[in-house]
Design a protein around this motif. Sequence first.
Motif, PDB file in Angstrom:
ATOM      1  N   SER A  71       0.797  -1.237   0.000  1.00 34.79           N
ATOM      2  CA  SER A  71       0.000   0.000   0.000  1.00 34.79           C
ATOM      3  C   SER A  71       0.824   1.279   0.000  1.00 34.79           C
ATOM      4  O   SER A  71       0.440   2.262  -0.610  1.00 34.79           O
ATOM      5  CB  SER A  71      -0.967  -0.006   1.191  1.00 34.79           C
ATOM      6  OG  SER A  71      -0.221  -0.021   2.373  1.00 34.79           O
ATOM      7  N   GLU A  72       1.997   1.281   0.653  1.00 37.08           N
ATOM      8  CA  GLU A  72       2.779   2.518   0.753  1.00 37.08           C
ATOM      9  C   GLU A  72       3.821   2.667  -0.352  1.00 37.08           C
ATOM     10  O   GLU A  72       4.565   3.648  -0.384  1.00 37.08           O
ATOM     11  CB  GLU A  72       3.484   2.581   2.128  1.00 37.08           C
ATOM     12  CG  GLU A  72       2.535   2.686   3.320  1.00 37.08           C
ATOM     13  CD  GLU A  72       1.643   3.922   3.257  1.00 37.08           C
ATOM     14  OE1 GLU A  72       2.121   4.991   2.816  1.00 37.08           O
ATOM     15  OE2 GLU A  72       0.444   3.815   3.624  1.00 37.08           O
ATOM     16  N   LYS A  73       3.873   1.698  -1.249  1.00 35.24           N
ATOM     17  CA  LYS A  73       4.915   1.768  -2.280  1.00 35.24           C
ATOM     18  C   LYS A  73       4.594   2.847  -3.301  1.00 35.24           C
ATOM     19  O   LYS A  73       3.424   3.120  -3.595  1.00 35.24           O
ATOM     20  CB  LYS A  73       5.062   0.417  -2.987  1.00 35.24           C
ATOM     21  CG  LYS A  73       5.752  -0.649  -2.150  1.00 35.24           C
ATOM     22  CD  LYS A  73       5.960  -1.917  -2.963  1.00 35.24           C
ATOM     23  CE  LYS A  73       6.390  -3.096  -2.101  1.00 35.24           C
ATOM     24  NZ  LYS A  73       7.807  -3.074  -1.744  1.00 35.24           N
ATOM     25  N   SER A  74       5.634   3.443  -3.882  1.00 35.19           N
ATOM     26  CA  SER A  74       5.445   4.451  -4.929  1.00 35.19           C
ATOM     27  C   SER A  74       5.625   3.790  -6.291  1.00 35.19           C
ATOM     28  O   SER A  74       6.079   2.635  -6.381  1.00 35.19           O
ATOM     29  CB  SER A  74       6.492   5.554  -4.768  1.00 35.19           C
ATOM     30  OG  SER A  74       7.774   5.016  -5.074  1.00 35.19           O
ATOM     31  N   PHE A  75       5.320   4.550  -7.334  1.00 33.44           N
ATOM     32  CA  PHE A  75       5.563   4.041  -8.698  1.00 33.44           C
ATOM     33  C   PHE A  75       7.025   3.647  -8.862  1.00 33.44           C
ATOM     34  O   PHE A  75       7.345   2.589  -9.393  1.00 33.44           O
ATOM     35  CB  PHE A  75       5.177   5.102  -9.755  1.00 33.44           C
ATOM     36  CG  PHE A  75       5.772   4.770 -11.101  1.00 33.44           C
ATOM     37  CD1 PHE A  75       5.239   3.747 -11.881  1.00 33.44           C
ATOM     38  CD2 PHE A  75       6.906   5.440 -11.563  1.00 33.44           C
ATOM     39  CE1 PHE A  75       5.816   3.409 -13.099  1.00 33.44           C
ATOM     40  CE2 PHE A  75       7.488   5.102 -12.779  1.00 33.44           C
ATOM     41  CZ  PHE A  75       6.937   4.089 -13.552  1.00 33.44           C
ATOM     42  N   VAL A  76       7.927   4.541  -8.402  1.00 33.61           N
ATOM     43  CA  VAL A  76       9.359   4.270  -8.571  1.00 33.61           C
ATOM     44  C   VAL A  76       9.753   2.987  -7.847  1.00 33.61           C
ATOM     45  O   VAL A  76      10.533   2.179  -8.373  1.00 33.61           O
ATOM     46  CB  VAL A  76      10.211   5.477  -8.101  1.00 33.61           C
ATOM     47  CG1 VAL A  76      11.701   5.132  -8.094  1.00 33.61           C
ATOM     48  CG2 VAL A  76       9.948   6.680  -9.004  1.00 33.61           C
ATOM     49  N   ASP A  77       9.174   2.759  -6.652  1.00 31.72           N
ATOM     50  CA  ASP A  77       9.467   1.515  -5.912  1.00 31.72           C
ATOM     51  C   ASP A  77       9.091   0.287  -6.748  1.00 31.72           C
ATOM     52  O   ASP A  77       9.907  -0.600  -6.962  1.00 31.72           O
ATOM     53  CB  ASP A  77       8.646   1.440  -4.609  1.00 31.72           C
ATOM     54  CG  ASP A  77       9.049   2.488  -3.588  1.00 31.72           C
ATOM     55  OD1 ASP A  77      10.205   2.943  -3.638  1.00 31.72           O
ATOM     56  OD2 ASP A  77       8.191   2.855  -2.753  1.00 31.72           O
ATOM     57  N   SER A  80      11.048   0.025 -10.079  1.00 30.35           N
ATOM     58  CA  SER A  80      12.475  -0.298  -9.915  1.00 30.35           C
ATOM     59  C   SER A  80      12.665  -1.747  -9.486  1.00 30.35           C
ATOM     60  O   SER A  80      13.534  -2.438  -9.992  1.00 30.35           O
ATOM     61  CB  SER A  80      13.121   0.620  -8.879  1.00 30.35           C
ATOM     62  OG  SER A  80      12.905   1.957  -9.241  1.00 30.35           O
TER      63      SER A  80
END
Length: 258
Positions: A71-77, A80
Amino acid sequence: MAFETINVEVDDHVALIKLNRPEALNALNNQLLGELCTALEEADANDKVRCIVITGSEKAFAAGADIKEMSEKSFVDVFSENLFAGAIDCLAGTRKPIIAAVAGYALGGGCEVAMACDFIIAAETAKFGQPEINLGVIAGMGGTQRLTRAVGKSKAMDMNLTGRFMDAEEAERAGLVSRVVPAKKLLEEAMGAAQKIAEKSRPSTLAAKEAVNRSYELTLSEGLLFERRVFHSMFATEDQKEGMGAFLEKRQPQFRDK
Ligand code: CO8
């Protein structure tokens, strides 16, 4: 190797992998998917194993990817780390046949893991779904692709757009699962199917799996050519002589994987 989120037993040439995070309905977190991948690699490399069965609990095969972990991950996370690409590639890359034995929920990533197996045997209690739309995302491990190929555009759109679940009976009618059995018989049926596969000649089971999988990737004429060439190549095996000879002599074949 000792696992924490799955159990693995090897018995009578069949590796039984049981997803085991009961507190989260077997939600697929990084640890579970990593352990599943290791178990599959070990089973593929283990000469004693001739077929693999993946199952969950009575209540859930797997209720999807772990929402808490994601839930807390970003697009970049997620971009990548190429989230979940390894796990699904691992399943698709396993050469030995894999049966998914599904009871209860197979949702989101759970449905996608089951679909990445070679076939699904479902308990009457099974429920399949791609409810990612309810979370503000879409399926990401095959729910728009493998499901569409399995059940056609209309049902795949319905499930991906409304997030509704499909019960076992509908799943069998639609071609998503190969058989439906009473929940109490699920493991017996799946292990029985695995035993049947384990009795065949290994070169022919590997070749049959490879040939069916090519049908996803190739045109009909290329697929038929691939199949015919693989069929021809089976005549280089001793097991072809044994299998056909045994039929003519009215006895059971003794395959030697040669
Ligand atoms: N992730 C994390 N925890 C979960 C999940 C999940 N997917 N599903 C259930 N749980 C947990 C619950 O949070 C609950 O924990 P707690 O007791 O600590 O609150 C426990 O499991 C039991 O669940 P419920 O109390 O909700 O049980 P119910 O019987 O009431 O409901 C349901 C069962 C209907 C299955 C319900 O749990 C549910 O809707 N779960 C979520 C289903 C879902 O949305 N799945 C899709 C997830 S997203 C996904 O899979 C994307 C994959 C592709 C990614 C690809 C990237 C490239």
